[in-house]
Design a protein around this motif. Sequence first.
Motif, PDB file in Angstrom:
ATOM      1  N   LYS A 141      24.496 -11.729 -37.697  1.00 42.13           N
ATOM      2  CA  LYS A 141      25.119 -12.936 -38.237  1.00 42.13           C
ATOM      3  C   LYS A 141      25.496 -12.769 -39.707  1.00 42.13           C
ATOM      4  N   GLY A 142      24.925 -11.743 -40.361  1.00 42.22           N
ATOM      5  CA  GLY A 142      25.199 -11.526 -41.776  1.00 42.22           C
ATOM      6  C   GLY A 142      24.605 -12.605 -42.661  1.00 42.22           C
ATOM      7  N   ARG A 143      23.413 -13.066 -42.274  1.00 43.03           N
ATOM      8  CA  ARG A 143      22.814 -14.153 -43.051  1.00 43.03           C
ATOM      9  C   ARG A 143      21.298 -14.100 -43.047  1.00 43.03           C
ATOM     10  N   SER A 144      20.741 -14.780 -44.036  1.00 43.81           N
ATOM     11  CA  SER A 144      19.293 -14.946 -44.150  1.00 43.81           C
ATOM     12  C   SER A 144      19.000 -16.422 -44.327  1.00 43.81           C
ATOM     13  N   GLU A 145      17.907 -16.869 -43.709  1.00 42.79           N
ATOM     14  CA  GLU A 145      17.462 -18.254 -43.848  1.00 42.79           C
ATOM     15  C   GLU A 145      16.091 -18.233 -44.501  1.00 42.79           C
ATOM     16  N   ILE A 146      15.977 -18.978 -45.585  1.00 44.89           N
ATOM     17  CA  ILE A 146      14.747 -18.996 -46.371  1.00 44.89           C
ATOM     18  C   ILE A 146      14.212 -20.423 -46.422  1.00 44.89           C
ATOM     19  N   LYS A 147      12.928 -20.576 -46.162  1.00 44.92           N
ATOM     20  CA  LYS A 147      12.254 -21.875 -46.286  1.00 44.92           C
ATOM     21  C   LYS A 147      11.322 -21.795 -47.491  1.00 44.92           C
ATOM     22  N   SER A 148      11.414 -22.782 -48.376  1.00 49.04           N
ATOM     23  CA  SER A 148      10.572 -22.800 -49.571  1.00 49.04           C
ATOM     24  C   SER A 148      10.266 -24.243 -49.966  1.00 49.04           C
ATOM     25  N   VAL A 149       9.222 -24.408 -50.754  1.00 50.22           N
ATOM     26  CA  VAL A 149       8.845 -25.741 -51.231  1.00 50.22           C
ATOM     27  C   VAL A 149       9.778 -26.173 -52.361  1.00 50.22           C
ATOM     28  N   GLU A 150      10.122 -25.232 -53.228  1.00 49.14           N
ATOM     29  CA  GLU A 150      11.010 -25.522 -54.352  1.00 49.14           C
ATOM     30  C   GLU A 150      12.309 -24.735 -54.214  1.00 49.14           C
ATOM     31  N   ALA A 151      13.376 -25.268 -54.795  1.00 51.02           N
ATOM     32  CA  ALA A 151      14.668 -24.595 -54.750  1.00 51.02           C
ATOM     33  C   ALA A 151      14.599 -23.250 -55.473  1.00 51.02           C
ATOM     34  N   LEU A 152      15.299 -22.274 -54.926  1.00 52.86           N
ATOM     35  CA  LEU A 152      15.362 -20.941 -55.535  1.00 52.86           C
ATOM     36  C   LEU A 152      16.509 -20.893 -56.531  1.00 52.86           C
ATOM     37  N   ASP A 153      16.307 -20.171 -57.606  1.00 51.85           N
ATOM     38  CA  ASP A 153      17.348 -20.001 -58.617  1.00 51.85           C
ATOM     39  C   ASP A 153      18.438 -19.091 -58.061  1.00 51.85           C
ATOM     40  N   GLU A 154      19.660 -19.605 -57.992  1.00 56.03           N
ATOM     41  CA  GLU A 154      20.758 -18.852 -57.372  1.00 56.03           C
ATOM     42  C   GLU A 154      21.027 -17.525 -58.068  1.00 56.03           C
ATOM     43  N   ASP A 155      21.045 -17.528 -59.393  1.00 51.91           N
ATOM     44  CA  ASP A 155      21.299 -16.276 -60.119  1.00 51.91           C
ATOM     45  C   ASP A 155      20.220 -15.241 -59.837  1.00 51.91           C
ATOM     46  N   ALA A 156      18.960 -15.677 -59.781  1.00 52.34           N
ATOM     47  CA  ALA A 156      17.855 -14.758 -59.514  1.00 52.34           C
ATOM     48  C   ALA A 156      17.932 -14.210 -58.093  1.00 52.34           C
ATOM     49  N   VAL A 157      18.331 -15.051 -57.132  1.00 51.74           N
ATOM     50  CA  VAL A 157      18.476 -14.594 -55.749  1.00 51.74           C
ATOM     51  C   VAL A 157      19.581 -13.551 -55.669  1.00 51.74           C
ATOM     52  N   ARG A 158      20.720 -13.853 -56.263  1.00 45.73           N
ATOM     53  CA  ARG A 158      21.844 -12.909 -56.226  1.00 45.73           C
ATOM     54  C   ARG A 158      21.469 -11.572 -56.878  1.00 45.73           C
ATOM     55  N   LYS A 159      20.759 -11.638 -57.986  1.00 43.31           N
ATOM     56  CA  LYS A 159      20.343 -10.428 -58.704  1.00 43.31           C
ATOM     57  C   LYS A 159      19.363  -9.603 -57.860  1.00 43.31           C
ATOM     58  N   ALA A 160      18.390 -10.259 -57.237  1.00 40.49           N
ATOM     59  CA  ALA A 160      17.396  -9.559 -56.422  1.00 40.49           C
ATOM     60  C   ALA A 160      18.045  -8.881 -55.217  1.00 40.49           C
ATOM     61  N   ILE A 161      18.950  -9.583 -54.542  1.00 40.23           N
ATOM     62  CA  ILE A 161      19.633  -9.015 -53.375  1.00 40.23           C
ATOM     63  C   ILE A 161      20.564  -7.885 -53.810  1.00 40.23           C
TER      64      ILE A 161
END
Length: 74
Positions: free
Chosen positions: A39-59
Amino acid sequence: MITTILEIDGMACSMCESHINDVIRNTFAVKKVKSSYKKGRSEIKSVEALDEDAVRKAISATGYTVKNMTVSGV
């Protein structure tokens, strides 16, 4: 619970899914992460919102590209 959907370019196999899942688990406080190269996707469940810039950088550091990030449940 917050759901974050990542559209990721570059995943081609189950090992790619594992790389994405590992980097998300090791970088962010998440409850669950599930990736699908088909599907070319990931689904993440978390209590708090993830920082978009940090997610993009980590990936990006793993060699994949986040094409889109959608957050719901905020």
